[in-house]
Design a protein around this motif. Sequence first.
Motif, PDB file in Angstrom:
ATOM      1  N   VAL A  10      45.145  35.746  54.527  1.00 49.75           N
ATOM      2  CA  VAL A  10      43.841  35.548  53.896  1.00 49.75           C
ATOM      3  C   VAL A  10      43.812  36.478  52.688  1.00 49.75           C
ATOM      4  O   VAL A  10      44.067  37.673  52.813  1.00 49.75           O
ATOM      5  N   MET A  11      43.524  35.898  51.516  1.00 50.17           N
ATOM      6  CA  MET A  11      43.597  36.670  50.275  1.00 50.17           C
ATOM      7  C   MET A  11      42.360  36.459  49.411  1.00 50.17           C
ATOM      8  O   MET A  11      41.929  35.326  49.229  1.00 50.17           O
ATOM      9  N   THR A  12      41.823  37.550  48.882  1.00 51.38           N
ATOM     10  CA  THR A  12      40.740  37.429  47.906  1.00 51.38           C
ATOM     11  C   THR A  12      41.312  37.097  46.532  1.00 51.38           C
ATOM     12  O   THR A  12      40.708  36.385  45.750  1.00 51.38           O
ATOM     13  N   ASP A  13      42.484  37.649  46.244  1.00 50.60           N
ATOM     14  CA  ASP A  13      43.229  37.402  45.023  1.00 50.60           C
ATOM     15  C   ASP A  13      44.638  37.886  45.287  1.00 50.60           C
ATOM     16  O   ASP A  13      44.975  38.233  46.404  1.00 50.60           O
ATOM     17  N   ASP A  14      45.473  37.915  44.283  1.00 49.37           N
ATOM     18  CA  ASP A  14      46.796  38.505  44.429  1.00 49.37           C
ATOM     19  C   ASP A  14      46.852  39.702  43.512  1.00 49.37           C
ATOM     20  O   ASP A  14      46.560  39.592  42.323  1.00 49.37           O
ATOM     21  N   GLU A  15      47.185  40.851  44.056  1.00 54.12           N
ATOM     22  CA  GLU A  15      47.143  42.113  43.327  1.00 54.12           C
ATOM     23  C   GLU A  15      47.952  42.084  42.034  1.00 54.12           C
ATOM     24  O   GLU A  15      47.521  42.623  41.020  1.00 54.12           O
ATOM     25  N   THR A  16      49.123  41.460  42.035  1.00 54.97           N
ATOM     26  CA  THR A  16      49.954  41.458  40.825  1.00 54.97           C
ATOM     27  C   THR A  16      50.328  40.059  40.359  1.00 54.97           C
ATOM     28  O   THR A  16      50.875  39.914  39.267  1.00 54.97           O
ATOM     29  N   GLY A  17      50.053  39.042  41.161  1.00 50.64           N
ATOM     30  CA  GLY A  17      50.391  37.673  40.787  1.00 50.64           C
ATOM     31  C   GLY A  17      49.275  36.994  40.029  1.00 50.64           C
ATOM     32  O   GLY A  17      48.118  37.406  40.109  1.00 50.64           O
ATOM     33  N   PRO A  18      49.604  35.934  39.306  1.00 53.69           N
ATOM     34  CA  PRO A  18      48.614  35.248  38.486  1.00 53.69           C
ATOM     35  C   PRO A  18      47.658  34.352  39.281  1.00 53.69           C
ATOM     36  O   PRO A  18      46.595  34.001  38.785  1.00 53.69           O
ATOM     37  N   VAL A  19      48.031  33.978  40.502  1.00 57.05           N
ATOM     38  CA  VAL A  19      47.218  33.104  41.346  1.00 57.05           C
ATOM     39  C   VAL A  19      47.430  33.485  42.803  1.00 57.05           C
ATOM     40  O   VAL A  19      48.384  34.184  43.141  1.00 57.05           O
TER      41      VAL A  19
END
Length: 116
Positions: A51-60
């Motif tokens: 479960v992810m709110t965003d990706d810390e270093t990825g674009p998506v």
Amino acid sequence: MTVRRVVSNVRSEAMRENREFYGLLGLEEVMNLGWVMTLASPTNPTAQIGVMTDDETGPVVPDLSIEVDDVDAAYAAMRDSGAEIVHSLRDEEWGVRRFFVRDPNSRVINVLTHLG
């Protein structure tokens, strides 16, 4: 190259609610970096959901994560095939080496191996 596990990723701002919901199905939190949480079966630890709110270093936020034993070979195979590399191969501070690639369905796949 060997696949170690495949994890479906869900984009969500409701981390606590997801932990509680999937907990009702027997999954337990095994990792939480604030922006990404992994829930796994205690009896079958490779049965997981991210479960992810965003990706810390990825674009998506990737749709899937596939852990392999040789991420460099996977990267070379994808690059040589002409597949779209969405996020180049790199070591991340949380202990993985990974890249993102787009599959034929336009889904973004996070291909990784754990370091050390």
